[in-house]
Structures are given as C-alpha cells and as structure tokens.
Design a protein around this motif. Sequence first.
Motif, PDB file in Angstrom:
ATOM      1  N   LYS A 139     -14.098  -2.890  78.172  1.00  0.00           N
ATOM      2  CA  LYS A 139     -13.716  -1.756  77.329  1.00  0.00           C
ATOM      3  C   LYS A 139     -12.894  -2.209  76.116  1.00  0.00           C
ATOM      4  CE  LYS A 139     -12.900   2.377  79.249  1.00  0.00           C
ATOM      5  NZ  LYS A 139     -14.074   3.136  78.890  1.00  0.00           N
ATOM      6  N   LYS A 176     -19.386   0.293  75.237  1.00  0.00           N
ATOM      7  CA  LYS A 176     -18.308  -0.253  76.070  1.00  0.00           C
ATOM      8  C   LYS A 176     -16.987   0.490  75.942  1.00  0.00           C
ATOM      9  CE  LYS A 176     -17.625  -3.871  72.625  1.00  0.00           C
ATOM     10  NZ  LYS A 176     -18.737  -3.473  71.788  1.00  0.00           N
ATOM     11  N   GLU A 177     -16.651   0.945  74.737  1.00  0.00           N
ATOM     12  CA  GLU A 177     -15.355   1.612  74.561  1.00  0.00           C
ATOM     13  C   GLU A 177     -15.341   3.033  75.138  1.00  0.00           C
ATOM     14  OE1 GLU A 177     -16.847   0.347  71.626  1.00  0.00           O
ATOM     15  OE2 GLU A 177     -15.634  -1.444  71.286  1.00  0.00           O
ATOM     16  N   THR A 178     -16.506   3.671  75.197  1.00  0.00           N
ATOM     17  CA  THR A 178     -16.546   5.084  75.597  1.00  0.00           C
ATOM     18  C   THR A 178     -17.048   5.311  77.027  1.00  0.00           C
ATOM     19  OG1 THR A 178     -18.753   5.306  74.613  1.00  0.00           O
ATOM     20  CG2 THR A 178     -16.859   5.888  73.230  1.00  0.00           C
ATOM     21  N   THR A 221     -17.189   5.638  80.883  1.00  0.00           N
ATOM     22  CA  THR A 221     -16.218   5.885  81.941  1.00  0.00           C
ATOM     23  C   THR A 221     -16.871   5.504  83.266  1.00  0.00           C
ATOM     24  OG1 THR A 221     -15.316   7.732  80.691  1.00  0.00           O
ATOM     25  CG2 THR A 221     -14.763   7.638  83.028  1.00  0.00           C
TER      26      THR A 221
END
Length: 192
Positions: free
Chosen positions: A17, A64-66, A68
């Motif tokens: 992330k 990757k950042e969003t 969950t």
Amino acid sequence: MADYSMYTDQELAAFLKQGDEVAYTEIFARYNYILHSHAVNKLRDREEARDIIQEVFTYLWQKKETITFTSSLSGYLYGAVRNAILNRVVHKQVQEKYFDSLKAFSLRGEVVTDHLIREKQLREFIEQEIALLPPKMRQVFEMSRKENLSHKEIAEKLDISEQTVSKQVTNAIKILKTKLGVVVYLWFIMDK
C-alpha cells in the motif's frame, strides 16, 4: 536489504500500500504459482489462467493504495481470481449464445438483411478498435488471437519476453473489453 520472504502477508500488504515494489514482487512470488494452479484447475486452459493471474496482479499493483484487504491478502487474491474466472465464464457463455444463434440462423436458410448488416458493422467496429491499439500491442494481440500463436512463439518472433507478450495481450483485452463491452451487450439486446 531486508529479506521480504520473512514478512507476513499482512506486513507485505502494508508495504504494498506504500508502493513498495519489493513487497509486490514477494507477493507475486509467493502466490503466482498456487493461484495459477487454482485457475488452471477451474478453467482447464493454461494460457487463459496465465492471462487471469496477470490481470489480477496488474490490478493489484495499479490499485495498491486504494485496495482494502477485508480478510487477508490470500483471501483477497483468491477472491480476485475467482471473480476474474467467473467473468470469463460469463463472457464465454455470451459468446456461445451468440455463435449458437448464428448457427441456428444459418441453418434456417433465411437471409435477414438487417441482421447481416448489424453483424458486419459489429465486425468492422471490432476491427477499428483493434486498429486503435498502440502498434506493438496491436501486433502482439493479432499474433495471439488471429494467428493463434502461443505467447512463447510470439516472444521468439518479436525477440521480447513471454511476460511482455502476456502483459500486452492482457492490456489489449482490457482495452477492448472496456470499449466493446457495452456495444456487444447492446447488440445482443437489439438482436432479440
């Protein structure tokens, strides 16, 4: 440099992330083979399974950042593969329905001009969208889908890696699926 193989899935997910490429590589190494085996078991097609795994890992990196991970990293990956397989199955069923209707139509011996015109327009539209792909991607896609060459054969002919071929085919399919999905759906509705 740290040995990422010692990290837990939860730790790797946290690193991912944050955009950690080494964590992503470790996740790929840890799950690629088993997810591929799982997909082959369900699809009975190694190339298609490879495409699905490539799509899942490409999506994982892009989002990757969003993303969950509601349960676990492995749970997420298995779920993503399962969903991708289901999408392929549904897509195949739509294709089979289309081909069955064409077959039934041809067996009736009727010539319905409107139907033939729409079919020709759809084919032309698909060819136009393929022509709009970036040149290298279009070349790889056409060699794969029109010439029925394996990823290995394409890689050898173009002097590129199989992974590059797989990525190009996957990206082309994504682009075409996005552009053609609604058109094909509407075409089927109008055909009823």
